[in-house]
Design a protein around this motif. Structure first.
Motif, PDB file in Angstrom:
ATOM      1  N   HIS A 180       0.797  -1.050   0.143  1.00 32.26           N
ATOM      2  CA  HIS A 180      -0.053   0.041  -0.112  1.00 32.26           C
ATOM      3  C   HIS A 180       0.763   1.171  -0.011  1.00 32.26           C
ATOM      4  O   HIS A 180       0.698   2.258  -0.818  1.00 32.26           O
ATOM      5  N   GLY A 181       1.959   1.342   0.701  1.00 39.15           N
ATOM      6  CA  GLY A 181       2.977   2.466   0.870  1.00 39.15           C
ATOM      7  C   GLY A 181       2.609   3.297   1.887  1.00 39.15           C
ATOM      8  O   GLY A 181       3.646   4.141   2.333  1.00 39.15           O
ATOM      9  N   ASP A 182       1.448   3.526   2.411  1.00 36.89           N
ATOM     10  CA  ASP A 182       1.058   4.541   3.612  1.00 36.89           C
ATOM     11  C   ASP A 182       0.168   3.853   4.298  1.00 36.89           C
ATOM     12  O   ASP A 182      -0.966   4.477   4.582  1.00 36.89           O
ATOM     13  N   PHE A 183       0.220   2.596   5.035  1.00 42.55           N
ATOM     14  CA  PHE A 183      -0.482   1.799   5.403  1.00 42.55           C
ATOM     15  C   PHE A 183      -0.614   2.320   6.953  1.00 42.55           C
ATOM     16  O   PHE A 183       0.177   1.500   7.837  1.00 42.55           O
ATOM     17  N   GLY A 207       7.497  -4.221  -4.090  1.00 40.22           N
ATOM     18  CA  GLY A 207       8.865  -4.217  -3.435  1.00 40.22           C
ATOM     19  C   GLY A 207       8.737  -4.834  -2.063  1.00 40.22           C
ATOM     20  O   GLY A 207       8.214  -6.076  -1.798  1.00 40.22           O
ATOM     21  N   ASP A 208       9.492  -4.231  -1.124  1.00 38.88           N
ATOM     22  CA  ASP A 208       9.577  -4.857   0.391  1.00 38.88           C
ATOM     23  C   ASP A 208       8.280  -4.612   0.992  1.00 38.88           C
ATOM     24  O   ASP A 208       7.768  -3.374   1.195  1.00 38.88           O
ATOM     25  N   PRO A 209       7.782  -5.764   1.695  1.00 35.76           N
ATOM     26  CA  PRO A 209       6.215  -5.689   2.327  1.00 35.76           C
ATOM     27  C   PRO A 209       6.603  -4.858   3.815  1.00 35.76           C
ATOM     28  O   PRO A 209       5.595  -4.427   4.210  1.00 35.76           O
ATOM     29  N   ALA A 210       7.766  -4.785   3.912  1.00 40.19           N
ATOM     30  CA  ALA A 210       7.992  -4.085   5.309  1.00 40.19           C
ATOM     31  C   ALA A 210       7.399  -2.788   5.435  1.00 40.19           C
ATOM     32  O   ALA A 210       7.141  -2.151   6.437  1.00 40.19           O
ATOM     33  N   ARG A 211       7.390  -2.075   4.212  1.00 40.00           N
ATOM     34  CA  ARG A 211       6.643  -0.675   4.067  1.00 40.00           C
ATOM     35  C   ARG A 211       5.318  -0.666   4.661  1.00 40.00           C
ATOM     36  O   ARG A 211       4.851   0.505   4.897  1.00 40.00           O
ATOM     37  N   ASP A 212       4.569  -1.704   4.604  1.00 42.91           N
ATOM     38  CA  ASP A 212       3.296  -1.672   5.298  1.00 42.91           C
ATOM     39  C   ASP A 212       3.099  -1.892   6.675  1.00 42.91           C
ATOM     40  O   ASP A 212       2.099  -2.262   7.167  1.00 42.91           O
ATOM     41  N   LEU A 213       4.264  -2.048   7.222  1.00 44.54           N
ATOM     42  CA  LEU A 213       4.233  -2.318   8.897  1.00 44.54           C
ATOM     43  C   LEU A 213       4.311  -1.073   9.751  1.00 44.54           C
ATOM     44  O   LEU A 213       4.585  -1.266  10.780  1.00 44.54           O
ATOM     45  N   MET A 214       3.617  -0.165   9.219  1.00 47.03           N
ATOM     46  CA  MET A 214       3.227   1.275   9.972  1.00 47.03           C
ATOM     47  C   MET A 214       2.203   0.769  10.804  1.00 47.03           C
ATOM     48  O   MET A 214       1.912   1.356  11.998  1.00 47.03           O
ATOM     49  N   MET A 215       1.000  -0.022  10.251  1.00 50.34           N
ATOM     50  CA  MET A 215      -0.358  -0.138  10.922  1.00 50.34           C
ATOM     51  C   MET A 215      -0.151  -0.655  12.279  1.00 50.34           C
ATOM     52  O   MET A 215      -0.847   0.111  13.119  1.00 50.34           O
ATOM     53  N   GLY A 244      11.642   0.286  11.457  1.00 51.31           N
ATOM     54  CA  GLY A 244      12.400   1.375  10.755  1.00 51.31           C
ATOM     55  C   GLY A 244      11.406   2.310   9.988  1.00 51.31           C
ATOM     56  O   GLY A 244      11.377   3.435  10.203  1.00 51.31           O
ATOM     57  N   TRP A 245      10.638   1.687   9.203  1.00 53.17           N
ATOM     58  CA  TRP A 245       9.830   2.279   8.112  1.00 53.17           C
ATOM     59  C   TRP A 245       8.852   3.184   9.236  1.00 53.17           C
ATOM     60  O   TRP A 245       8.429   4.338   8.740  1.00 53.17           O
ATOM     61  N   ALA A 246       8.237   2.441  10.143  1.00 50.60           N
ATOM     62  CA  ALA A 246       7.346   3.089  11.043  1.00 50.60           C
ATOM     63  C   ALA A 246       7.685   4.501  11.755  1.00 50.60           C
ATOM     64  O   ALA A 246       7.240   5.446  11.998  1.00 50.60           O
ATOM     65  N   LEU A 247       9.074   4.176  12.314  1.00 60.04           N
ATOM     66  CA  LEU A 247       9.776   5.133  12.963  1.00 60.04           C
ATOM     67  C   LEU A 247      10.132   6.368  12.172  1.00 60.04           C
ATOM     68  O   LEU A 247       9.855   7.637  12.470  1.00 60.04           O
ATOM     69  N   ALA A 248      10.612   5.968  10.841  1.00 59.54           N
ATOM     70  CA  ALA A 248      11.092   7.325  10.098  1.00 59.54           C
ATOM     71  C   ALA A 248       9.777   8.169   9.572  1.00 59.54           C
ATOM     72  O   ALA A 248       9.824   9.282   9.776  1.00 59.54           O
ATOM     73  N   ALA A 249       8.887   7.426   9.352  1.00 62.85           N
ATOM     74  CA  ALA A 249       7.369   8.049   8.782  1.00 62.85           C
ATOM     75  C   ALA A 249       6.847   9.038  10.010  1.00 62.85           C
ATOM     76  O   ALA A 249       6.633  10.200   9.930  1.00 62.85           O
ATOM     77  N   GLN A 271       2.427   6.741  17.503  1.00 60.06           N
ATOM     78  CA  GLN A 271       3.237   5.848  16.973  1.00 60.06           C
ATOM     79  C   GLN A 271       4.674   5.743  17.149  1.00 60.06           C
ATOM     80  O   GLN A 271       5.161   4.539  17.050  1.00 60.06           O
ATOM     81  N   ILE A 272       5.267   6.630  17.637  1.00 59.87           N
ATOM     82  CA  ILE A 272       6.825   6.637  18.059  1.00 59.87           C
ATOM     83  C   ILE A 272       6.898   5.821  19.483  1.00 59.87           C
ATOM     84  O   ILE A 272       7.690   4.856  19.360  1.00 59.87           O
ATOM     85  N   THR A 273       5.917   6.120  20.164  1.00 60.14           N
ATOM     86  CA  THR A 273       6.109   5.553  21.478  1.00 60.14           C
ATOM     87  C   THR A 273       5.875   3.748  21.363  1.00 60.14           C
ATOM     88  O   THR A 273       6.427   3.147  21.849  1.00 60.14           O
ATOM     89  N   GLU A 274       4.899   3.601  20.380  1.00 62.02           N
ATOM     90  CA  GLU A 274       4.557   2.105  19.988  1.00 62.02           C
ATOM     91  C   GLU A 274       5.633   1.577  19.206  1.00 62.02           C
ATOM     92  O   GLU A 274       6.089   0.226  19.540  1.00 62.02           O
ATOM     93  N   VAL A 275       6.402   2.227  18.351  1.00 65.32           N
ATOM     94  CA  VAL A 275       7.595   1.562  17.928  1.00 65.32           C
ATOM     95  C   VAL A 275       8.447   1.251  19.059  1.00 65.32           C
ATOM     96  O   VAL A 275       9.408   0.357  18.742  1.00 65.32           O
TER      97      VAL A 275
END
Length: 278
Positions: A180-183, A207-215, A244-249, A271-275
């Motif tokens: 999705h890219g912004d999940f 690409g890499d499915p890790a990008r969708d692990l913000m949810m 890492g993706w979740a933290l960066a975003a 979000q940052i706290t949960e990461v």
């Protein structure tokens, strides 16, 4: 640039006269990337606010109808793409109006969202033009700068440890999959707290499915994240990259908007706290 209802009215009337008589109502709050208006009862109009979102209208118009039959949740239904006009420089979108409210942090939603990603990742729709090789390392400088900027609010050492673990994790070495890219939580609609719809596919790619692990770090908690991870079958390396993706975003949004938009401050702080919690 100023994007007001008068401009949206001129664009709609000039390019889609069949909808000229429909009422036009701004949606507040809109998105960080788009100004949104409801058009009549059944349509919405979305205009990009900045250059980073200018490809979304055509991207969704081409790909979402092809992906929708393979997905277990509703997604946007593009109707038309508007052209630049009236001094507005970018393409814009008309889609079906999607009703809904917020989604809850629940075990049921964790399962539903994991199943959605499984279906998306395995959708038999090819599109080599959407394959992206962007690596987390491309965000290294910006993320370290953001960590330094928020050091008075969060534990900079712990943030750095999460970030470096993500960079050190083995890269995705399997065939590219759809993402999705912004999940994240803000791109869900629910009915009574139950997830019904996923929106905002502007980051769609393969690409890499890790990008969708913000949810799991936006909607979910330590109670429901393990359910999501087990259901999706995420290995340790992909989970580390996903943190890492979740933290960066989260850091990017916090540094950009938290000082002026209280709802973004609250969401990104969580979000940052949960990461950090993992």
């Amino acid at each position: 640039m100023r994007i007001d209802t008068a401009l949206v009215r001129r664009l709609v009337n000039g390019q889609f006269p069949q909808w000229a008589g429909l009422p036009l109502t701004p949606v507040d709050p809109g998105g960080s990337d788009h100004v949104i208006h409801r058009l009549g009862e059944e349509l919405s109009v979305r205009l990009p606010r900045h250059e980073g979102a200018v490809n979304q209208a055509r991207l969704e118009f081409e790909w979402l109808p092809r992906l929708a039959p393979h997905l277990p949740l509703a997604i946007p239904v593009p109707v038309a793409v508007g052209e630049p006009a009236e001094g507005y420089p970018w393409h814009w979108a008309v889609s079906r109006w999607l009703p809904g409210g917020p989604a809850d942090d629940s075990v049921g939603n964790a399962v539903v969202l994991a199943d959605f990603l499984t279906a998306l990742q395995t959708a038999p729709v090819t599109g080599s033009a959407l394959v992206t090789g962007e690596r987390l390392a491309a965000r290294d400088d910006d993320t370290r700068a953001a960590i330094a900027q928020v050091a008075g609010k969060f534990d900079a050492g712990a943030l750095t440890a999460v970030w470096e673990a993500a960079l050190d994790a083995p890269a995705w070495d399997r065939p590219p999959v759809w993402f999705h890219g912004d999940f994240h939580q803000g791109n869900l609609l629910g009915d009574g707290g139950r997830v019904t719809t996923v929106i905002d596919f502007g980051g769609l790619g393969r690409g890499d499915p890790a990008r969708d692990l913000m949810m799991p770090f936006t909607l979910m908690s330590e109670r429901t994240r393990p359910v999501f991870r087990e259901r999706l079958g995420v290995d340790d390396a992909t989970w580390a990259r996903g943190r890492g993706w979740a933290l960066a975003a989260g850091l990017n949004a916090y540094c950009s908007y938290a000082g002026t938009v209280p709802r973004v401050a609250a969401a990104t702080t969580r979000q940052i706290t949960e990461v950090l919690a993992g």
